[in-house]
Design an enzyme around this catalytic site. Sequence first.
Site, PDB file in Angstrom:
ATOM      1  N   GLY A 494     106.546  39.695  66.879  1.00 16.59           N
ATOM      2  CA  GLY A 494     106.304  39.282  68.326  1.00 16.59           C
ATOM      3  C   GLY A 494     104.802  38.869  68.542  1.00 16.59           C
ATOM      4  O   GLY A 494     103.987  39.109  67.646  1.00 16.59           O
ATOM      5  N   GLY A 495     104.214  38.301  69.748  1.00 18.82           N
ATOM      6  CA  GLY A 495     102.929  38.427  69.800  1.00 18.82           C
ATOM      7  C   GLY A 495     102.004  39.717  69.479  1.00 18.82           C
ATOM      8  O   GLY A 495     100.916  39.551  69.288  1.00 18.82           O
ATOM      9  N   PHE A 496     102.528  40.766  69.776  1.00 21.76           N
ATOM     10  CA  PHE A 496     101.766  41.820  69.860  1.00 21.76           C
ATOM     11  C   PHE A 496     102.204  42.938  68.918  1.00 21.76           C
ATOM     12  O   PHE A 496     101.831  44.246  68.846  1.00 21.76           O
ATOM     13  CB  PHE A 496     101.780  42.597  71.240  1.00 21.76           C
ATOM     14  CG  PHE A 496     101.131  41.667  71.949  1.00 21.76           C
ATOM     15  CD1 PHE A 496      99.728  41.187  72.039  1.00 21.76           C
ATOM     16  CD2 PHE A 496     102.073  40.703  72.961  1.00 21.76           C
ATOM     17  CE1 PHE A 496      99.262  40.498  72.891  1.00 21.76           C
ATOM     18  CE2 PHE A 496     101.352  39.930  73.726  1.00 21.76           C
ATOM     19  CZ  PHE A 496      99.924  39.361  73.674  1.00 21.76           C
ATOM     20  N   PRO A 498     105.435  43.913  65.253  1.00 16.39           N
ATOM     21  CA  PRO A 498     106.788  43.573  64.607  1.00 16.39           C
ATOM     22  C   PRO A 498     107.927  44.306  65.694  1.00 16.39           C
ATOM     23  O   PRO A 498     107.755  45.258  66.271  1.00 16.39           O
ATOM     24  CB  PRO A 498     106.584  44.378  63.231  1.00 16.39           C
ATOM     25  CG  PRO A 498     105.577  45.451  63.693  1.00 16.39           C
ATOM     26  CD  PRO A 498     104.567  44.775  64.327  1.00 16.39           C
ATOM     27  N   LYS A 513     110.431  47.415  69.625  1.00 14.68           N
ATOM     28  CA  LYS A 513     109.119  46.328  69.616  1.00 14.68           C
ATOM     29  C   LYS A 513     108.056  47.449  69.376  1.00 14.68           C
ATOM     30  O   LYS A 513     107.579  48.129  70.344  1.00 14.68           O
ATOM     31  CB  LYS A 513     108.869  45.667  70.820  1.00 14.68           C
ATOM     32  CG  LYS A 513     107.932  44.563  70.903  1.00 14.68           C
ATOM     33  CD  LYS A 513     108.123  43.613  72.181  1.00 14.68           C
ATOM     34  CE  LYS A 513     106.820  43.030  72.573  1.00 14.68           C
ATOM     35  NZ  LYS A 513     107.027  42.467  74.015  1.00 14.68           N
ATOM     36  N   ASP A 610     105.843  32.649  80.231  1.00 13.01           N
ATOM     37  CA  ASP A 610     105.931  32.240  78.636  1.00 13.01           C
ATOM     38  C   ASP A 610     107.532  31.684  78.326  1.00 13.01           C
ATOM     39  O   ASP A 610     107.843  32.462  77.389  1.00 13.01           O
ATOM     40  CB  ASP A 610     105.425  33.252  77.936  1.00 13.01           C
ATOM     41  CG  ASP A 610     105.052  32.981  76.472  1.00 13.01           C
ATOM     42  OD1 ASP A 610     104.966  31.498  76.455  1.00 13.01           O
ATOM     43  OD2 ASP A 610     104.879  33.620  75.643  1.00 13.01           O
TER      44      ASP A 610
END
Length: 802
Positions: A494-496, A498, A513, A610
């Site tokens: 993800g953006g921040f 794994p 996450k 988003d």
Amino acid sequence: MKSISAILVSQKSQLPTAIYVLITLSCWCLGGLQFSHAQKDAIKPGEVLGYSQQLVSADGRFQLGFFNLSNPVGNYLGTWYTNDTLNHRLWIANPDTPISVGQGNLTMDGDGLLKILHDGGSPIPLNANKTAPNSIAALENSGNLVVKELNPDGSTKRILWESFDYPTNTLLPGMKLGISYKTGKRWTLTSWLARENPAPGGFSLEWNLTANGMRQLAIRHRGDMYWLSGVGSNSYFANFGSISSDAGIYNFSYVTNENESYFSYSVLDGRISRWILTSGGALMDFLDSPFVSFGLCFSDSSAPGCVQRSSPICRNSSKTFQKRKGYFVSSSPRLDENSSISVYDCWDRCWNDCSCDGFCTLQDIETGCRFFGGEFAEDKASNLEDFFVLTDISEPVEEPRRKKIWWIWIIVGLVPVPAIIIFLWFLRKKLHWDLERNREAATLNELTSSRRSGDTNEISNDAEKRGHDLKVLSFQSIVAATDNFSTENKLGQGGFGPVYKGRLPDGQEIAVKRLSRRSGQGLVEFKNELVLIARLQHTNLVRLLGYCVKEDEKMLIYEYMPNKSLDFFLFDPKKRELLDWKRRCNIIEGIAQGILYLHRYSRLRIIHRDLKAGNILLDADMNPKISDFGLARVFERDEADAKTQRVVGTYGYMSPEYAMQGKFSEKSDVYSFGVLMLEIVSGRKNKGAFDPENTGNLVGYTWELWAKGRGLDLKDSTLSDSDSDNQILRYIHVGLLCVQDYAADRPTMSDVVSMLANETLPLPIPNRAVFSTQRKLSGAISTSDEKGSCSARITISEIDPR
Ligand SMILES: *[C@@H]1O[C@H](CO)[C@@H](O)[C@H](O)[C@H]1NC(C)=O
């Protein structure tokens, strides 16, 4: 009308000022001076060139008008070849000062000052201090926009100003590159900052006069000499790369006299030609055979013409940056948020910094840098970011090694090859395990010995106060559930951080996450997401089961979605076939319901910000669940819209007002939903404006089809059945309503839901989405080489749920 105004203006000095002003004003107010439909090549004082009008040179080859660029979104005045298939912009009047999309006009006032007028900003003058009352501005057959003072009889008295004196990134036949000794003016090209951003970039092209009397073309990067053309002939330079067979079309001229010294070129058969200095330092006329290719002289290049620059000892010619997918294992990036630098600046800086092993740009708009150090884990399979990673390219090319290789091969041939491979594989695996185990043991030690973290208390108290039964999972239980965060369990990035698959002792499958360690921005995101999503309950939103906070380990635990995300199916030529129309309808409706819940029916009012195919997860029955609330924002009930300085989100799904002005509201989610709908119907990705055939700009493409009455051509070819064609057309229609330029024109989510549910409800006619349709390929030519961004998403600092 024309002669009257000309006479009035020319007699200005003889008229009392008041009368003159009065007359000028009345001319303005009459509006009769707006352009008529006939093509014009010039603007006279008092005339206005409207937003959607163009000046056309007398021979029809060049046009001047307004056009939009997308990254950042803005509206510019500039020139182009009427028949340029690449739609390249030759000159831009306001590269630094884009104006708002959908407005603006060009006018010349009574003093002969040519200026761009636009709402909400002061006029942008083009020929400041170079004016005379009896002037016109004409687009000449050379493509040069010239302001000239006229004699009373209409003949030219003198040239006051010309656009050829203010080149942007393009050299046209007849333009000069060099210096005027009389005025001291230098004619140089400056690259754009990024593909769709004409603000000044790092590269410049000049006519270099110094080197031992030899004159040559020179490219500089941020002032440092980067490439030299070598000696020139009639139609090429020694260090031009691949010489296209077309190169013979050029005729170069080199002029030096007491007034000026310059280079210019002409084209023999008068065809379309423009030398473009791209944001990646390429110099090209044709796409297929650049004179200088993208990034040619970076790293330690010995390509012809490259000027050797000193590199630190840690770098040598066997190393370069290569674009790879994956992630840096244990790195918190070092950021440079300067929005005036772009990917090749990052390249240069990372190269010169021995602690830097890779980089990508900071933002979607391809500016700023993120620098990384340490080990890079390549992962081609998943939907990860692209990074430029320092890579050793020496092995295959080094000569001495090659000599050794033949006898190594003989030995290897004698020993059973498979046995060696298996042995090495086990060895590697074992080492890897041991390393991981040691590292994890250390972490666990550290965690168990430490006191209860303050963060944990704070967040759990917070959640308890709101009365939610989120599970607080221990770090150890998550380590067990995810098999020690094993690579096999990794679902993606993800953006921040794994995301891992896990299984709790009771058999429940979960998605974990794991936020990147030491990521300060990640912590803000984490709290935001936790607080928001803990309060949301809807069948079309992904469900948060719990969380885990232990010092700098922060994890969110979600229900596991066996079918990954929508993009995984939708943009895959084979898997797409699994999505029949019924399923797609179900997905569209589910997403719509989920967003409607966020906007209207949840206890909070939430803008997701988003929405995109990658954030729509699919459960076992292919029901959609909206995920990733890291960027979401809570609105007060009576708050209409908000503004942010830092535009984040995903390019292609961002509404014009958000991308351009940072304004977001429910209607920006509606825009993203519209793009999603069109993607789901067509099975195509909305890439924006960069696709040469203009098929990547899905919104524009849909419009073109719709306007021609060929809406059904958009339908995904795997949807062969024609029974649902009427419904598909209706869905496209609703999609187009959602992507209209002006937020006010777009329906609300509850409108959308009723439009989808009630097939007899008449639909309004959508307004053409100018913002998304006008652009084809513009600016520096885009190729995959030059796409530098790693589609970064950055945290927003002002998220604080109220
Ligand atoms: C940003 O980068 C540009 C180009 O290198 C430089 O001229 C400018 O000074 C930088 N701005 C800041 C604030 O560092």
